[in-house]
Scaffold this active site. Sequence first.
Site, mmCIF file in Angstrom:
data_model
loop_
_atom_site.group_PDB
_atom_site.id
_atom_site.type_symbol
_atom_site.label_atom_id
_atom_site.label_comp_id
_atom_site.label_asym_id
_atom_site.label_seq_id
_atom_site.Cartn_x
_atom_site.Cartn_y
_atom_site.Cartn_z
ATOM 1 C CB ALA A 265 -0.740 0.013 1.200
ATOM 2 C CB ALA A 266 4.248 2.054 1.339
ATOM 3 N N PRO A 267 2.783 4.686 -0.527
ATOM 4 C CG PRO A 267 3.032 6.795 -1.328
ATOM 5 C CD PRO A 267 3.160 5.336 -1.850
ATOM 6 N N GLY A 269 -1.603 6.057 -1.291
ATOM 7 C CA GLY A 269 -2.588 6.787 -2.173
ATOM 8 C C GLY A 269 -3.734 6.046 -2.539
ATOM 9 C CE LYS A 270 -2.386 2.304 -7.489
ATOM 10 N NZ LYS A 270 -1.242 2.970 -6.867
ATOM 11 C CG ASP A 288 4.391 -1.597 1.509
ATOM 12 O OD1 ASP A 288 5.381 -2.416 1.390
ATOM 13 O OD2 ASP A 288 4.121 -0.901 0.749
ATOM 14 C CB CYS A 386 3.394 2.572 -11.738
ATOM 15 S SG CYS A 386 5.028 2.254 -10.818
#
Length: 455
Positions: A265-267, A269-270, A288, A386
């Site tokens: 998950a870091a940082p 956003g989602k 994380d 990404c």
Amino acid sequence: MADNINTRAIVYDMLMSVEKENTPSHLLLSQTLMKYQYLDKRDRAFISRLFRGTLEYEIFLDGVIRQFSSVRLNKIKPPIKAILRMSVYQILKMDHIPDAAACDEAVKLTRKRGLKNLSGFVNGVLRNISRNKEVIHYPDPEKTPAAYISMRYSVPEWLAKMWIRDYGFEMTAEMGQAMLDDQKTTVRVRDSQNMAAVKEALRSEGLHIEEGCMLPEALHLSGYDYLGNVGPFADGRITAQDESAMLAAVAAGIAGGESIIDVCAAPGGKSMHMADILKGSGQVSARDLTEAKVLKIQENLKRTGLKNVSAEVKDALVFYPEDAQKADIVMADLPCSGLGVMGRKADIKRSVTPEKITALAALQREILSVVQHYVKPGGVLVYSTCTVSKAENEENMQWFEEHFPFGLESLDAYVPEKVRNEHTKAGWIQILPGQYQSDGFFIARFRCSRDEGAE
């Protein structure tokens, strides 16, 4: 310029930190701008542009240096190479810097760094480039298309070959140019009802605003010095997130009340985006690998004030039996090569290799093999990266569907109409760098078909 502060020397030291210690460039730039926040805004902008530009154009700059240096590039000492690169960037890409000033400052910097005996070499190479900058040669795009793309758009040649194979020459050129263009700062307005007030607050602070390209909650910002000091960011009404990354939470199809696990998950956003869509209902477990990464999530949660998100250290490669079939949605935004964000993190061009892509694709499969257990029968798993790499994206998507009780499900009910195509209908989307004014990003949506209680 502030007394006794040499902005070029600051940039040189930053480049050497990247060279010697592999310091992530975006973190180094952020730390440096914080350290020198007392400098004039123009000096800080100069530091930022020269540092980022030198890294972004490194392959191109090396190609130019090769043409005008009597010494082979691999024989040039790293400190001299850094001085040449940043100086050639000024000569060729910063029109407001006189060539003579770039040359003179390079010679002074060479001497100050204890390399006086090489100052003549530096001066000779730079003056030669300055005199001949209109006749810089590129590889022939017809005979050696990958070599041409590599130098023209400053991407590794092996990557140019891969993208030309997968997307064609023209699209590869477009991606290359998009990553060299100024990268937009995109933010998400967390509550659409606050949109007008947020825009007014941003404009009152002198920021320029553009509407997002895909989603109504997205805004492109410019004209600020440090995002952390912007009022609506500091008070949690907006959060930094690229528009293509916003699509991942949108693709999850959250209706309200769901139990969600975000495994890398870091940082955050989602996780925060999904929590905002939940509007206080349900729960997001943001996980994380390290304390440092979870701390970043917690910092963002504190700023935004979200209560329906928990942040904890959990390894995505470890199966936690207590979580088996507990999640309505699993967000698997997994570690990847980052090719889609090279425009923001230019040092990826230095570090990524075909071998790393192969290793990361294998890691993603390992993680998917574990986290698929957490999805309830009938639940959803969103796989995203990404990057722009078929091994990490389409091939892993197909592998996952073949090996586990999950089927791809159309994205068309969730994503904006302008991005829908035959791929989104089939359950996935590959956004290429620059497309929709966003980063490169991949998303696939899966529905779990396992029977209740089955493993």
